[in-house]
Design a protein around this motif. Structure first.
Motif: not given
Length: 490
Positions: A146, A148, A181, A198, A229-230, A232-233, A300
């Motif tokens: 996934k 980013y 982010f 993010d 979901e929020q 990202k890393m 992720k």
């Protein structure tokens, strides 16, 4: 607006004083009282100036001194270029872009371009066409499912608890509006982080938000939050530049019941993160932890943040990456100039490698072991201006973060009260009386504006350099003065 308010205040005050002199005592006293009451009422309910909301009437003294006393400030306190830790010129640069005010500077540079360590960029007599939109950087290696797409400029690590809920909410809404982010800091994920922006979830040595009762790592708690979901890393915090090898500090005055619940600690106590992680003790253990978090998060991007101390330890880490085949998706490089709300002075002043040297060393070492192509480098230390971003990317970084720059965009005035819970602008406090000064609906737009305008400035510098893409940036474009001679970083 600020000037209008100040001039109104001065005019009313002079008028009241004249009345006092002419009609003293009763009529003049009443007029003075009414004038100050009206000003105070306006200050209390306006939404643009945190200081005036928190300190009605008397807050105007700060703005008045800024207007009538720049010479006093410059000659008797500090110049616009030598203030610490962030000079006035850089603070004004951020304020102007956040408020979308005048973004030009009069009468030429105030820097001494003949001083050693003065830095400048090479421009072209054939500038490139300016890009219409800032490029983005994809973070995620071969084991990441996934990846980013990151902005070139983002919010660096600042925890809820160190910053107020209003500040965290405004930062996250700004990140959402600007599509960049927001690093949570090591204090865990609060509801104020979940406004749609993010997130990069930072996991520190205290494992806040994913810890067992005895303070160790809890894989199940981590898995639950990492799959939001929020998020990202994931970023493993090994150390930060302001206090490497020391761990985080949340003073008891800031550790209320809500913050304690989020972190999984006792309220109203000093919260001290351990200096090191209990989950790993060597390079192999760190990389296995990276692998574990990647799997638990649904693959992720996972990386780590560190301030460079021992070069040999980082070299051994790179050797272990090659040997084991386990690689982080990114590495965040912090420098000794990094900021924090609370740290022992010896750690702030004398521990950790300076930012430029650290970034150059990390990038060169990754290149030496053929790791740089797969591992993105994020950097975060005193990144305030478009030139700072340009320089960092030329040196070898892929993405830049800023903490103090974003705080200033929120309205921070560098009062240096971050560790006392008495921040006058409501940024670094959980005192409700002070937090009210930070109006989220106004301040998130300033965060968004700062991000947008600094990247616009960066695109202009990129065009001026003659480069048409990020791939063309290199160290030959950056120079510094050494022994009065201009020397390229190449």
């Amino acid at each position: 607006m600020k000037k209008i308010v100040i001039f109104t205040f001065i005019a009313l005050l002079i008028f009241a004083i004249i009345i006092c002199v002419a009609l003293w005592p009763l009529t003049g006293f009443i007029a003075l009282t009414i004038s100050l009451a009206l000003i105070g009422f306006y200050d209390l309910f306006q939404k643009k100036h945190s200081i005036l909301r928190n300190f009605p009437v008397i807050g105007h003294m700060r703005y008045l001194l800024e207007m009538i006393g720049p010479e006093l400030h410059q000659y008797f306190v500090e110049s616009d270029t030598d203030g610490k830790p962030i000079d006035r010129n850089h603070r004004n640069y951020i304020y102007e872009r956040a408020k979308e005010q005048n973004e030009t500077h009069p009468f030429g540079t105030e820097l001494n371009i003949n001083d050693d360590n003065y830095k400048w960029m090479q421009h072209s007599i054939y500038p490139a066409k300016k890009m219409q939109t800032p490029p983005r950087v994809v973070i995620g290696g071969k084991d990441c499912q996934k990846p980013y797409s990151a902005s070139l400029f983002n919010i660096s690590a600042m925890s809820y608890g160190a910053l107020s809920k209003n500040a965290i909410t405004a930062l996250n809404l700004g990140a959402k509006a600007g599509n960049f982010f927001h690093d949570t800091g090591e204090g865990g994920i609060s509801e104020y982080h979940l406004q749609g922006g993010d997130l990069v979830w930072e996991i520190g040595t205290g494992y806040f938000g994913c810890r067992t009762p005895d303070g160790n790592f809890d894989a199940e708690k981590f898995k639950e939050k990492a799959n939001l979901e929020q998020v990202k890393m994931i970023e493993i915090k090994i150390s930060q530049g302001a206090k490497p090898g020391h761990g985080g500090v949340l003073p008891a005055s800031k550790n209320n019941e809500e913050i304690a619940k989020i972190r999984g600690v006792l309220p109203h106590t000093d919260v001290l993160s351990p200096p090191g992680h209990s989950t790993f003790k060597d390079a192999k253990g760190l990389l296995e932890y990276v692998k574990q978090l990647r799997e638990l998060s649904g693959f992720k991007p996972v990386g780590f943040k560190l301030s460079i101390g021992s070069k040999q330890e980082f070299i051994e880490l790179c050797e272990m990456m090659v040997e084991s085949g386990i690689k982080p998706d990114f590495i965040t490089v912090d420098g000794a100039e990094g900021g924090t709300g609370a740290a022992p002075i010896d750690f702030s002043n004398y521990v950790g490698m300076p930012w430029e040297e650290a970034l150059i060393f990390v990038v060169d070492t990754l290149n030496k072991y053929n790791l740089k192509e797969e591992i993105k480098v994020i950097t975060a230390t005193k990144i305030f201006t478009a030139f700072d971003i340009f320089k960092a990317l030329c040196i070898g970084a892929d993405v830049c973060n800023s903490a103090r720059g974003m705080m200033l965009a929120l309205g921070c005035i560098q009062s240096l009260k971050c560790n006392t819970n008495e921040c006058p602008t409501g940024v670094a406090t959980n005192n409700p009386k002070l937090m009210r000064g930070l109006v989220v609906t106004d301040k998130y737009k300033r965060v968004q504006n700062y991000h947008k305008n600094i990247l616009e400035d960066f695109l202009e510098l990129l065009a001026a350099s003659g480069c048409n893409s990020l791939e063309e940036l290199n160290r030959s474009l950056i120079y510094k003065k050494v022994n009065k001679e201009s020397v390229s970083y190449e």
